[in-house]
Design a protein around this motif. Structure first.
Motif, PDB file in Angstrom:
ATOM      1  N   GLN A 258     -79.685  34.489  90.715  1.00  0.00           N
ATOM      2  CA  GLN A 258     -80.867  35.303  90.984  1.00  0.00           C
ATOM      3  C   GLN A 258     -80.942  36.398  89.924  1.00  0.00           C
ATOM      4  OE1 GLN A 258     -80.023  34.852  95.733  1.00  0.00           O
ATOM      5  NE2 GLN A 258     -80.921  36.789  95.099  1.00  0.00           N
ATOM      6  N   ASN A 260     -83.574  39.744  88.264  1.00  0.00           N
ATOM      7  CA  ASN A 260     -84.744  40.597  88.483  1.00  0.00           C
ATOM      8  C   ASN A 260     -85.706  40.472  87.299  1.00  0.00           C
ATOM      9  OD1 ASN A 260     -83.663  42.201  86.422  1.00  0.00           O
ATOM     10  ND2 ASN A 260     -82.707  43.625  87.868  1.00  0.00           N
ATOM     11  N   THR A 282     -82.291  41.309  97.098  1.00  0.00           N
ATOM     12  CA  THR A 282     -83.651  41.056  96.606  1.00  0.00           C
ATOM     13  C   THR A 282     -84.619  42.107  97.126  1.00  0.00           C
ATOM     14  OG1 THR A 282     -83.170  38.684  96.518  1.00  0.00           O
ATOM     15  CG2 THR A 282     -85.497  39.327  96.501  1.00  0.00           C
ATOM     16  N   ASN A 286     -86.562  44.994  94.661  1.00  0.00           N
ATOM     17  CA  ASN A 286     -88.009  45.223  94.700  1.00  0.00           C
ATOM     18  C   ASN A 286     -88.334  46.671  95.024  1.00  0.00           C
ATOM     19  OD1 ASN A 286     -89.459  42.730  94.098  1.00  0.00           O
ATOM     20  ND2 ASN A 286     -88.433  41.874  95.883  1.00  0.00           N
ATOM     21  N   GLY A 291     -88.401  44.547  90.624  1.00  0.00           N
ATOM     22  CA  GLY A 291     -88.983  43.256  90.969  1.00  0.00           C
ATOM     23  C   GLY A 291     -90.127  42.886  90.050  1.00  0.00           C
ATOM     24  N   CYS A 293     -88.350  39.347  91.786  1.00  0.00           N
ATOM     25  CA  CYS A 293     -87.055  38.698  91.603  1.00  0.00           C
ATOM     26  C   CYS A 293     -87.250  37.183  91.522  1.00  0.00           C
ATOM     27  CB  CYS A 293     -86.126  39.053  92.756  1.00  0.00           C
ATOM     28  SG  CYS A 293     -85.674  40.804  92.779  1.00  0.00           S
ATOM     29  N   GLU A 338     -88.802  35.424  97.601  1.00  0.00           N
ATOM     30  CA  GLU A 338     -89.114  36.498  98.544  1.00  0.00           C
ATOM     31  C   GLU A 338     -88.462  36.179  99.886  1.00  0.00           C
ATOM     32  OE1 GLU A 338     -93.295  36.712  99.479  1.00  0.00           O
ATOM     33  OE2 GLU A 338     -93.443  34.559  99.860  1.00  0.00           O
TER      34      GLU A 338
END
Length: 559
Positions: A258, A260, A282, A286, A291, A293, A338
């Motif tokens: 993951q 950003n 996550t 944000n 974000g 992400c 999300e």
């Protein structure tokens, strides 16, 4: 409208024809000659969480793993507050039930040596678009199993503190079903649609969990006075934006991190890469301005793109269709992610009936398996199979010793009157308006998406009051036909579940699972006071909280 009554009698009633229900019926039919009836509100061939298929079995004891290590993993993921005994006795069956469903016709991918292709330590790849029809085909080969499609079960029939059957109605024709059984297994799944979803309007049903799973089994147990557990451990999925397609397909399929908007890997900043922290990190990125992400797919090769596309077509075609429609190449563009709205589910989280190791609930004659059974998170598909098998074995043993009981017209009259009364309702509202009010209340005051999953004690008090008002209003609604009657009962069931969720969130005065249970009035984890289960029993409409001590892996818990 003239509504007729149909009385059915069976030995074993299974409420819900999803993964656990089908496997329970198959197991029971192979272990006895009892007459078995499955009541399913949809059509069993494509109902439940497996309706659209699945591309992996995420609970499997892979190479180097054991049932003990699987149990320890789940315990770590959820900060110790899990039923180790339930996880362990299901884990010992995971590989056995996997092989059983493969023999039924499920395609499990294999390597050159004939071993299952692993997606992770506890996950194997399958071609699972037809997993539900495969189960149903096996089910229909059993002579002692009958399937009752299109019947929504409303409540259990309880006599002398013992479940002796259930009452429901046809979703198509004006008919009430009164079903008597020697034993009942509830396998109705968890609850979606309680919180305001990611997508509005026409697309509101584009969600992670089956939109047709509305907490019916939970609500029936709540109303009957069964003990319930861990409703405060809501499950919130980390998904591909808009399509709400699974991120694990990418994260595990091509081993990608993951990142950003700055291209930074960020999960490690918030702790270990647990299921909870991948979501929480996550949300925090944000909020901190880093974000959107993504899952980093830029740079993957053509074969990996093809594999991902096939995998999504097998389970969540909307993601592959989005790529085709918008001409998105995952090798050139990272995939935005999300969090979803919260769900109440006992297969990924631990919400559900408080059961013993035989999957017996606290009400005699009633068993629970799959997403409706509490205490055992991360059971996924194979865990639901395993629990279905365990519940079936013990329900069969119980039923074989019982005489069939029935109730008088007076004893079931209240439930029948409630069902038929909605055709004479006089409310100024309709079920959609009350559903939206429920979702708005839960979103804003009980930790939904708009609140970044956090809530406070004062907000929960407001939610509690408003949900109670909506529950009272729901009983004044008017149904034009049996289909609308179904929607009204789905709303009522969701409201009962919401009521219990709020009570549990208030009762756990700490924050044990970030986002899942994000108590802004008590931000720290408090092992001294809350290394225990939060349970509840509903009596006279009031939710009474019960705290119970943790149960170890090797303990044999009985009620």
């Amino acid at each position: 409208m003239k509504i007729i009554q149909s009385i059915l009698k069976t030995d074993l009633l299974i409420v819900g024809g999803g993964a656990a229900g089908c496997f329970a019926a198959i197991s029971a039919s192979e272990k006895s000659k009892l007459k078995i009836l499955i009541a399913e509100k949809s059509n069993i061939k494509r109902s439940g969480c497996l309706a659209a298929g699945v591309n992996a079995l995420n609970a499997y004891i892979g190479k180097g793993e054991t049932p003990e290590s699987f149990t320890d993993y789940v315990k770590r993921e959820f900060s110790e507050v899990v039923r180790e005994d339930l996880i362990y006795n299901a884990a010992k069956r995971l590989n056995h039930v996997t092989e059983a469903v493969e023999k039924m016709g499920l395609t499990i991918l294999k390597d050159e040596d004939g071993n299952y292709v692993q997606r992770g330590k506890r996950s194997i790849k399958i071609n699972g678009e037809n997993i539900k029809p495969i189960l149903v085909k096996e089910l229909k080969s059993k002579d002692n199993v009958e399937i009752l499609n299109g019947v929504n079960i409303v409540d259990y029939i309880v006599k002398n503190e013992k479940v002796i059957g259930a009452i429901g109605f046809s979703v198509k024709e004006p008919k009430i079903y009164i079903i008597y059984a020697k034993a009942v297994i509830c396998t109705t799944g968890g609850a979606s649609g309680i919180y305001k979803p990611n997508n509005p309007g026409f697309s509101r049903h584009k969600m992670w969990y089956s939109p047709f799973n509305t907490g019916a089994g939970y609500a029936m147990g709540i109303r009957a006075g069964a003990e319930m557990t861990t409703f405060e451990m809501r499950f919130i999925a980390l998904r591909c934006k808009d399509t709400i397609a699974p991120t694990g397909t990418i994260a595990q399929g091509v081993k990608t991190p993951q990142v950003n908007s700055l291209g930074e890997e960020y999960v490690h900043k918030y702790g270990k890469p647990t299921t909870v922290n991948r979501l929480y990190s996550t949300v925090m990125e944000n909020l901190s301005g880093n974000g959107p992400c993504y899952l980093k797919t830029e740079g993957i090769n053509e074969n990996q793109v093809e594999d991902l596309t096939k995998a999504y077509l097998n389970m969540a075609p909307s993601q592959a269709l989005k790529w085709f429609d918008r001409k998105i190449d995952p090798a050139l563009s990272n995939i935005e992610i999300e969090g979803t709205e919260p769900y109440i589910v006992g297969g990924h989280g631990a919400s559900g009936y408080w059961v013993d190791t035989k999957r017996k609930t606290t009400i005699e004659g009633l068993y629970a398996a799959g997403d409706v059974s509490g205490g055992s998170p991360k059971k996924y598909v194979t865990g639901c199979f395993a629990e279905g098998e365990i519940a079936a074995e013990n329900a069969v043993e119980y039923a074989e010793k019982q005489q069939l009981n029935t109730a008088t017209e007076e004893e079931i009259g209240e439930i029948v009157h409630t069902i038929t009364g909605f055709f004479n309702g006089e409310s100024d509202f309709n079920f959609e308006e009350l559903e939206e009010a429920m979702q708005k209340t839960m979103d804003e005051y009980a930790g939904g998406i708009s609140q970044h999953y956090g809530y406070t004690e004062k907000k929960l008090n407001i939610a509690e009051e408003r949900i109670e008002e909506l529950l009272k209003l729901s009983y004044t609604l008017k149904a034009k036909d049996m289909h609308e009657l179904l929607f009204i009962f789905e709303l009522i069931d969701r409201l009962y579940v919401a009521k219990v969720v709020i009570a549990h969130l208030k009762a756990r005065r700490e924050t044990r699972w970030k986002c899942y249970e994000q108590n802004e009035s008590y931000k720290a984890k408090d092992d001294d006071n809350f290394l225990k289960y939060v349970n509840s029993v509903c009596k006279d409409g009031k939710i009474n909280i019960v705290y119970r001590k943790l149960i170890g892996r090797d303990e044999i818990y009985e009620h």
